[in-house]
Design a protein around this motif. Structure first.
Motif, mmCIF file in Angstrom:
data_model
loop_
_atom_site.group_PDB
_atom_site.id
_atom_site.type_symbol
_atom_site.label_atom_id
_atom_site.label_comp_id
_atom_site.label_asym_id
_atom_site.label_seq_id
_atom_site.Cartn_x
_atom_site.Cartn_y
_atom_site.Cartn_z
ATOM 1 N N GLN A 27 0.930 -1.063 0.055
ATOM 2 C CA GLN A 27 0.054 -0.009 0.017
ATOM 3 C C GLN A 27 0.819 1.259 0.081
ATOM 4 O O GLN A 27 1.613 1.286 0.849
ATOM 5 C CB GLN A 27 -0.842 -0.034 1.364
ATOM 6 C CG GLN A 27 -1.858 -1.118 1.517
ATOM 7 C CD GLN A 27 -3.066 -1.159 0.545
ATOM 8 O OE1 GLN A 27 -3.370 0.048 -0.082
ATOM 9 N NE2 GLN A 27 -3.975 -2.297 0.740
ATOM 10 N N GLY A 37 -5.004 0.902 -6.070
ATOM 11 C CA GLY A 37 -5.117 -0.389 -5.227
ATOM 12 C C GLY A 37 -3.692 -0.622 -4.673
ATOM 13 O O GLY A 37 -2.766 -0.065 -5.045
ATOM 14 N N GLY A 56 -8.524 -0.437 -9.965
ATOM 15 C CA GLY A 56 -8.863 -0.858 -8.596
ATOM 16 C C GLY A 56 -9.195 -2.524 -8.905
ATOM 17 O O GLY A 56 -9.689 -3.007 -10.017
ATOM 18 N N GLU A 57 -8.935 -3.321 -7.700
ATOM 19 C CA GLU A 57 -8.997 -4.615 -7.765
ATOM 20 C C GLU A 57 -10.391 -5.204 -8.143
ATOM 21 O O GLU A 57 -10.635 -6.166 -8.802
ATOM 22 C CB GLU A 57 -8.398 -5.450 -6.923
ATOM 23 C CG GLU A 57 -6.893 -5.206 -6.841
ATOM 24 C CD GLU A 57 -5.928 -6.145 -5.700
ATOM 25 O OE1 GLU A 57 -6.672 -6.478 -4.891
ATOM 26 O OE2 GLU A 57 -4.870 -6.243 -6.133
#
Ligand code: HPA
Length: 248
Positions: A27, A37, A56-57
Motif C-alpha cells: 500500500q 489499489g 482498482g481490483e
C-alpha cells in the motif's frame, strides 16, 4: 528500494498477472494521494515485476476518477523505471479487430477535466515535456521484440484516441476519430502517458482490442460480456511476453 525490472498497469479485464510468484502487496502513499489499489510485486520468469490494477481490483474506479498521478508515482516510489500499460480498447480501422494486440505509436487526447500534469500544485515548476513520440521508442521496440521471441502476435503501431467515458462513443464520434487518424479508442490512455513522461518513466502501451468501436462492426450492441471474453482470449500470451520484456 528493490530493483523492479518492469511495472505493469492492468486495464479492464486484467486484474492480475498470472504466473507472478512470491507476491508481496504494497500500500503506497504518494504526494498525489493513493493509487487505485495495492501494488503487487512478484517474480515472473526470474525478474521482479510490479502490477497495479488501474481501475482498482474490483473495477471500482471509472476512467475519469482514476488517480493517474498517484498510480505512476507509486510505481516509481517502489523502484520502477519502466511501465507497460495494458489498455483495453475498441478497434476503429481494419487491422484492429477484436482480440488483436497492438503496440500503438501515436496518441490523440479527447479527454477533459482530468488532472493531467504534475505542475498542478501552486509553486510547482511548470513542465513542457516533449511529447511528439508519446510512447518511449526504445521500450516500444523492446515490447515488439519480446512479442517476437514469445510468438505473441502484436501489431506494430497505430494511433490511440483517448476518450472521456465511461460511456462508449457514438457512431459519429468514432467516425470523427477515424477521420482524425485514430485506429484505437480507449478511456485511460491519457493523461497516463504524458504523466509518465513528466515523471521521467519509460512508458509503452499494449492495447488489447475487445470490440469493434461504435459503428465499425456489425451494428450489434457492445456488451461488457463481449469485452471481457475477448480480453481474456487475447491475453493468453501476456505473461510470457511480460516476462521476456522484464528480462530485456
Ligand atoms: N471505446 C472506448 N473504450 C473502450 C472500448 C470502446 O469501444 N472498448 C474497450 N474500451
Amino acid at each position: 528500494m528493490e530493483h523492479i525490472s518492469l511495472a505493469v498497469i492492468g486495464g479492464t479485464g486484467v486484474y492480475k498477472l498470472a504466473q507472478l510468484d512470491d507476491v508481496s502487496s504494497h500500500q503506497v502513499d504518494t504526494r498525489y494521494g493513493t493509487p487505485s489499489g495495492p501494488i503487487r510485486v512478484g517474480t515472473l520468469l526470474g525478474r521482479r515485476v510490479a502490477f497495479l490494477a488501474r481501475h482498482g481490483e474490483g473495477h471500482s474506479l471509472p476512467p475519469h476518477k482514476i488517480n493517474y498521478r498517484a498510480n505512476l508515482a507509486a510505481l516509481q516510489q517502489i523502484g520502477a523505471t519502466r511501465v507497460l500499460a495494458l489498455n483495453t480498447v475498441g478497434g476503429i480501422t481494419e487491422h484492429f479487430g477484436p482480440r488483436v494486440l497492438a503496440c500503438p505509436d501515436q496518441l490523440i487526447d479527447y479527454t477533459w477535466g482530468r488532472i493531467s500534469t504534475l505542475s498542478e500544485e501552486p509553486g510547482s515548476e511548470v513542465l513542457h515535456v516533449d511529447f511528439g513520440h508519446p510512447y518511449t521508442p526504445l521500450l516500444r521496440a523492446k515490447v515488439l521484440a519480446a512479442a517476437r521471441v514469445t510468438g505473441v502476435r502484436l501489431h506494430d503501431g497505430g494511433c490511440y484516441g483517448a476518450t472521456q467515458g465511461p460511456r462508449l462513443e457514438t457512431n459519429a464520434e468514432i467516425a470523427r476519430m477515424r477521420r482524425d487518424g485514430c485506429d484505437l479508442v480507449g478511456m485511460t490512455g491519457m493523461p497516463e502517458a504524458s504523466l509518465a513522461r513528466e515523471l521521467g518513466l519509460d512508458y509503452a502501451c499494449l492495447a488489447i482490442v475487445a470490440n469493434w468501436a461504435a459503428g465499425c462492426g456489425d451494428g450489434d450492441e457492445i456488451t461488457m460480456a463481449e469485452v471481457l471474453a475477448n480480453v481474456d482470449a487475447a491475453s493468453a500470451g501476456l505473461p510470457e511476453l511480460v516476462g521476456e520484456l522484464a528480462r530485456g
